[in-house]
Design an enzyme around this catalytic site. Structure first.
Site, mmCIF file in Angstrom:
data_model
loop_
_atom_site.group_PDB
_atom_site.id
_atom_site.type_symbol
_atom_site.label_atom_id
_atom_site.label_comp_id
_atom_site.label_asym_id
_atom_site.label_seq_id
_atom_site.Cartn_x
_atom_site.Cartn_y
_atom_site.Cartn_z
ATOM 1 N N PRO A 262 0.794 -1.223 0.000
ATOM 2 C CA PRO A 262 0.000 0.000 0.000
ATOM 3 C C PRO A 262 0.832 1.281 0.000
ATOM 4 O O PRO A 262 1.888 1.344 0.616
ATOM 5 C CB PRO A 262 -0.813 -0.105 1.292
ATOM 6 C CG PRO A 262 -0.055 -1.053 2.151
ATOM 7 C CD PRO A 262 0.590 -2.024 1.216
ATOM 8 N N ASN A 263 0.308 2.240 -0.713
ATOM 9 C CA ASN A 263 0.838 3.604 -0.813
ATOM 10 C C ASN A 263 2.080 3.720 -1.701
ATOM 11 O O ASN A 263 2.529 4.835 -1.981
ATOM 12 C CB ASN A 263 1.136 4.205 0.579
ATOM 13 C CG ASN A 263 -0.094 4.234 1.453
ATOM 14 O OD1 ASN A 263 -1.121 4.777 1.048
ATOM 15 N ND2 ASN A 263 -0.027 3.638 2.630
ATOM 16 N N ARG B 276 5.065 11.005 -2.461
ATOM 17 C CA ARG B 276 4.842 10.670 -1.059
ATOM 18 C C ARG B 276 6.140 10.817 -0.264
ATOM 19 O O ARG B 276 7.123 10.143 -0.559
ATOM 20 C CB ARG B 276 4.386 9.210 -1.006
ATOM 21 C CG ARG B 276 4.281 8.626 0.360
ATOM 22 C CD ARG B 276 4.174 7.113 0.281
ATOM 23 N NE ARG B 276 4.022 6.576 1.609
ATOM 24 C CZ ARG B 276 4.363 5.356 1.964
ATOM 25 N NH1 ARG B 276 4.865 4.525 1.074
ATOM 26 N NH2 ARG B 276 4.205 4.967 3.190
ATOM 27 N N TYR C 61 11.400 8.702 0.879
ATOM 28 C CA TYR C 61 11.314 7.682 -0.171
ATOM 29 C C TYR C 61 11.912 8.109 -1.507
ATOM 30 O O TYR C 61 11.969 7.304 -2.438
ATOM 31 C CB TYR C 61 9.853 7.273 -0.370
ATOM 32 C CG TYR C 61 9.245 6.647 0.867
ATOM 33 C CD1 TYR C 61 9.774 5.459 1.381
ATOM 34 C CD2 TYR C 61 8.176 7.228 1.535
ATOM 35 C CE1 TYR C 61 9.237 4.880 2.524
ATOM 36 C CE2 TYR C 61 7.626 6.651 2.676
ATOM 37 C CZ TYR C 61 8.166 5.483 3.163
ATOM 38 O OH TYR C 61 7.640 4.901 4.292
ATOM 39 N N ASN D 297 8.062 -5.778 -1.303
ATOM 40 C CA ASN D 297 8.021 -4.622 -0.420
ATOM 41 C C ASN D 297 6.557 -4.498 -0.007
ATOM 42 O O ASN D 297 5.748 -3.893 -0.713
ATOM 43 C CB ASN D 297 8.498 -3.356 -1.135
ATOM 44 C CG ASN D 297 8.481 -2.153 -0.202
ATOM 45 O OD1 ASN D 297 8.006 -2.241 0.938
ATOM 46 N ND2 ASN D 297 8.993 -1.023 -0.684
ATOM 47 N N ALA E 248 3.484 -1.037 4.681
ATOM 48 C CA ALA E 248 3.038 -1.093 6.080
ATOM 49 C C ALA E 248 2.609 -2.498 6.500
ATOM 50 O O ALA E 248 2.731 -2.861 7.685
ATOM 51 C CB ALA E 248 1.901 -0.102 6.297
ATOM 52 N N GLU F 201 13.055 -9.576 0.808
ATOM 53 C CA GLU F 201 12.282 -8.443 1.335
ATOM 54 C C GLU F 201 13.045 -7.161 1.006
ATOM 55 O O GLU F 201 14.247 -7.069 1.255
ATOM 56 C CB GLU F 201 12.152 -8.619 2.856
ATOM 57 C CG GLU F 201 11.461 -7.465 3.545
ATOM 58 C CD GLU F 201 11.329 -7.694 5.058
ATOM 59 O OE1 GLU F 201 11.644 -8.799 5.552
ATOM 60 O OE2 GLU F 201 10.924 -6.727 5.741
ATOM 61 N N HIS G 143 12.937 -2.813 1.212
ATOM 62 C CA HIS G 143 12.362 -1.535 1.650
ATOM 63 C C HIS G 143 13.215 -0.410 1.096
ATOM 64 O O HIS G 143 14.456 -0.495 1.120
ATOM 65 C CB HIS G 143 12.315 -1.431 3.176
ATOM 66 C CG HIS G 143 11.473 -2.491 3.780
ATOM 67 N ND1 HIS G 143 10.098 -2.444 3.759
ATOM 68 C CD2 HIS G 143 11.802 -3.668 4.365
ATOM 69 C CE1 HIS G 143 9.623 -3.541 4.325
ATOM 70 N NE2 HIS G 143 10.633 -4.306 4.696
ATOM 71 N N ARG H 163 14.124 4.049 11.698
ATOM 72 C CA ARG H 163 12.897 4.852 11.776
ATOM 73 C C ARG H 163 12.116 4.509 13.058
ATOM 74 O O ARG H 163 12.688 3.997 14.013
ATOM 75 C CB ARG H 163 12.067 4.627 10.500
ATOM 76 C CG ARG H 163 12.852 5.035 9.237
ATOM 77 C CD ARG H 163 12.031 4.863 7.986
ATOM 78 N NE ARG H 163 10.842 5.716 8.002
ATOM 79 C CZ ARG H 163 9.795 5.554 7.182
ATOM 80 N NH1 ARG H 163 9.820 4.571 6.282
ATOM 81 N NH2 ARG H 163 8.753 6.355 7.256
HETATM 82 C C1 DQA Z 1 8.520 0.860 3.322
HETATM 83 C C2 DQA Z 1 8.713 1.029 4.832
HETATM 84 C C3 DQA Z 1 7.394 0.790 5.575
HETATM 85 O O1 DQA Z 1 7.579 0.929 6.974
HETATM 86 C C4 DQA Z 1 6.358 1.792 5.115
HETATM 87 O O2 DQA Z 1 5.105 1.518 5.730
HETATM 88 C C5 DQA Z 1 6.219 1.887 3.643
HETATM 89 C C6 DQA Z 1 7.405 1.756 2.795
HETATM 90 C C7 DQA Z 1 9.804 1.212 2.537
HETATM 91 O O3 DQA Z 1 9.876 0.824 1.373
HETATM 92 O O4 DQA Z 1 10.695 1.874 3.062
HETATM 93 O O5 DQA Z 1 5.146 2.148 3.129
HETATM 94 O O6 DQA Z 1 8.208 -0.494 3.067
#
Ligand code: DQA
Length: 151
Positions: free
Chosen positions: A11-12, A19, A24, A76, A79, A100, A102, A109
């Site tokens: 998501p997002n 964003r 990011y 990825n 959240a 995985e 990120h 963080r």
């Molecule tokens: C994320 C890190 C997560 O904590 C966050 O909720 C994201 C992006 C990253 O790519 O750094 O949406 O996965």
């Protein structure tokens, strides 16, 4: 026949570029997808690249990777990384390699981002290297999948 790899985004991440750019970066998800397809072509992999805002849709994408006999999943889960037992359980049913990714360094963080329900299942984890992390994950999968073919 080149190996298939699924790249799944949570998501997002569709908002990347707009964003929280300080966290990011300015790279969009479409840019990341283009980079992944170019890298996969160089590495002899095929990529199925997806983004979902819903948890169940991500679970269904993992089922698709299982059905398709994908050699690896780069995920990825955004959240949902920190909360989703459903995604954890779906990944447990996947026989291939799991990396995985990120964009940000989740360990630098907020404390709620330090726990990952995917990490115990992952063959490797890349965090904090921005969009480069996806390409590095593809490179790692290519090495490992080619090693598996030789075995
Ligand atoms: C994320 C890190 C997560 O904590 C966050 O909720 C994201 C992006 C990253 O790519 O750094 O949406 O996965």
């Amino acid at each position: 026949m080149s190996e298939l790899v699924h790249i799944l985004n949570g998501p997002n991440l569709n908002l990347l570029g707009r964003r929280e750019p300080d966290t990011y970066g300015r790279t969009t998800l479409a840019d990341i997808e283009r980079r992944c397809h170019a890298a996969a072509a160089r590495l002899g992999l095929r990529v199925d690249f997806r983004q979902r805002n819903e948890e169940g849709a991500l679970v269904a994408d993992i089922h698709d990777a299982i059905e398709a006999g994908s050699g690896g999943i780069i995920i990825n889960a955004a959240a949902y990384t920190h909360t989703s037992i459903a995604i954890h359980d779906a990944l447990r049913a996947f026989d291939g390699l799991i990396i995985e990714v990120h964009l940000s360094n989740i360990h630098a963080r907020e404390s709620f981002r330090h726990r990952s329900l995917i990490a115990p299942l992952a063959d490797g984890i890349i965090a904090g290297l921005g969009a480069d992390g996806y390409e590095l994950a593809l490179q790692a999968l290519a090495w490992r999948l080619i090693e598996h073919m030789d075995a």
